[in-house]
Design a protein around this motif. Structure first.
Motif, PDB file in Angstrom:
ATOM      1  N   ALA A 154     -28.666  70.185 -70.857  1.00 37.82           N
ATOM      2  CA  ALA A 154     -28.275  68.787 -71.036  1.00 37.82           C
ATOM      3  C   ALA A 154     -29.432  67.843 -70.701  1.00 37.82           C
ATOM      4  O   ALA A 154     -29.681  66.866 -71.423  1.00 37.82           O
ATOM      5  CB  ALA A 154     -27.059  68.470 -70.169  1.00 37.82           C
ATOM      6  N   LYS A 155     -30.150  68.144 -69.629  1.00 34.08           N
ATOM      7  CA  LYS A 155     -31.281  67.292 -69.243  1.00 34.08           C
ATOM      8  C   LYS A 155     -32.384  67.329 -70.292  1.00 34.08           C
ATOM      9  O   LYS A 155     -33.035  66.315 -70.559  1.00 34.08           O
ATOM     10  CB  LYS A 155     -31.819  67.725 -67.881  1.00 34.08           C
ATOM     11  N   SER A 156     -32.620  68.493 -70.888  1.00 31.92           N
ATOM     12  CA  SER A 156     -33.681  68.598 -71.898  1.00 31.92           C
ATOM     13  C   SER A 156     -33.368  67.724 -73.107  1.00 31.92           C
ATOM     14  O   SER A 156     -34.280  67.139 -73.708  1.00 31.92           O
ATOM     15  CB  SER A 156     -33.865  70.052 -72.318  1.00 31.92           C
ATOM     16  N   TYR A 157     -32.095  67.624 -73.486  1.00 34.56           N
ATOM     17  CA  TYR A 157     -31.722  66.737 -74.584  1.00 34.56           C
ATOM     18  C   TYR A 157     -31.852  65.275 -74.174  1.00 34.56           C
ATOM     19  O   TYR A 157     -32.360  64.443 -74.936  1.00 34.56           O
ATOM     20  CB  TYR A 157     -30.287  67.018 -75.026  1.00 34.56           C
ATOM     21  N   CYS A 158     -31.379  64.956 -72.967  1.00 33.66           N
ATOM     22  CA  CYS A 158     -31.372  63.562 -72.516  1.00 33.66           C
ATOM     23  C   CYS A 158     -32.770  63.007 -72.315  1.00 33.66           C
ATOM     24  O   CYS A 158     -33.021  61.816 -72.559  1.00 33.66           O
ATOM     25  CB  CYS A 158     -30.577  63.445 -71.219  1.00 33.66           C
ATOM     26  N   GLU A 159     -33.695  63.840 -71.876  1.00 34.08           N
ATOM     27  CA  GLU A 159     -35.042  63.367 -71.570  1.00 34.08           C
ATOM     28  C   GLU A 159     -35.811  62.951 -72.808  1.00 34.08           C
ATOM     29  O   GLU A 159     -36.871  62.333 -72.704  1.00 34.08           O
ATOM     30  CB  GLU A 159     -35.788  64.447 -70.792  1.00 34.08           C
ATOM     31  N   LYS A 160     -35.297  63.257 -73.989  1.00 34.64           N
ATOM     32  CA  LYS A 160     -35.916  62.771 -75.227  1.00 34.64           C
ATOM     33  C   LYS A 160     -35.677  61.275 -75.402  1.00 34.64           C
ATOM     34  O   LYS A 160     -36.438  60.601 -76.105  1.00 34.64           O
ATOM     35  CB  LYS A 160     -35.338  63.506 -76.438  1.00 34.64           C
ATOM     36  N   TYR A 161     -34.610  60.782 -74.778  1.00 29.98           N
ATOM     37  CA  TYR A 161     -34.192  59.403 -75.026  1.00 29.98           C
ATOM     38  C   TYR A 161     -34.197  58.521 -73.784  1.00 29.98           C
ATOM     39  O   TYR A 161     -34.180  57.294 -73.915  1.00 29.98           O
ATOM     40  CB  TYR A 161     -32.768  59.394 -75.605  1.00 29.98           C
TER      41      TYR A 161
END
Length: 245
Positions: A154-161
């Motif tokens: 989840a963090k890897s997806y969120c850190e894109k934005y």
């Protein structure tokens, strides 16, 4: 075997429900803005204590009802709202239903205003409920439509934005018994787990602040025409707030 909504009426489900409500109460005290969106409502609205004037509850089916939010039926991976519409987005076990998490996060951050906040409430796939007893948890895993993501994913997806500004693990009880007395015997697990094995909790919360790479205004610009995209042909199921399409 219960559905997800039915699970939250069991004793174990109430443990998770109370923990998630406590996290939201703490976070909403620091959240300001005009418009908020909740995705998923397995046990109702968590926006009842939000200070936002406009509150929308997005659900996949129209079986739910809400007295403090406008109720909209939608798909979690195709939101019918304009860019930068919401100051706050809450995902209440909506991420687990996403067939494509990358599309889910892209849509969520598209409708989130710069400096807006996303709050994720999710089942932890490394917790004892999911690792050892997922066949007894919900009827969802049988058709593989309900798939939790780990905190790292989840963090890897969120850190894109945006930037993950806080998070918390919770609910360490390994039992799914519907007997409250049996669950009470595991009460010591909460403090012990929070200290010694936090990553093995049954659930987690993540809070993410959206950041823009290019210079831009903080907040949202509401274009003429309201909240919805021009080409959206969906239908509002029940509402107390007028939504212009």
């Amino acid at each position: 075997m219960p559905t997800l909504s039915e699970f939250f009426t069991t004793s174990a489900g109430m443990l998770l429900r109370r923990w998630e409500a406590a996290q939201m109460d703490a976070l909403l005290a620091d959240c300001a803005g005009e418009t908020a969106l909740q995705l998923g409502a397995p046990y109702g609205s968590l926006l009842r204590n939000a200070s936002h004037q406009n509150r929308i509850l997005g659900v996949r089916t129209c079986a739910q009802s809400s007295q403090d939010c406008a109720l909209v039926r939608l798909g979690f991976e195709e939101l019918p709202f304009r860019e930068g519409t919401f100051d706050l987005v809450i995902s209440v076990h909506a991420l687990e239903w996403a067939k494509n998490p990358d599309v889910f996060f892209r849509e969520v951050f598209r409708v989130l205003a710069p400096e807006g906040r996303l709050i994720l409430l999710c089942i932890n796939p490394w917790g004892p409920w999911w690792v050892r007893k997922k066949e007894k948890l919900f009827d969802c895993p049988i058709n593989a439509s309900f798939q939790p993501l780990s905190v790292t994913q989840a963090k890897s997806y969120c850190e894109k934005y945006g930037i993950v500004d806080r998070g918390r693990f919770g609910v360490y009880c390994p039992s799914l018994s519907d007997n409250p007395q049996k669950l009470a015997h595991w009460g010591w697990f909460e403090k012990a787990g929070d200290r010694w094995w936090p990553a093995l909790a049954n659930a987690y919360m993540l809070s993410v602040i959206k950041k823009e790479e290019k210079p831009s205004l903080i907040g949202k610009l509401m274009p003429e025409g309201g909240l919805l995209k021009k080409n959206w042909a969906g239908q509002t199921v029940a509402t107390r707030t007028q939504i212009k399409s």
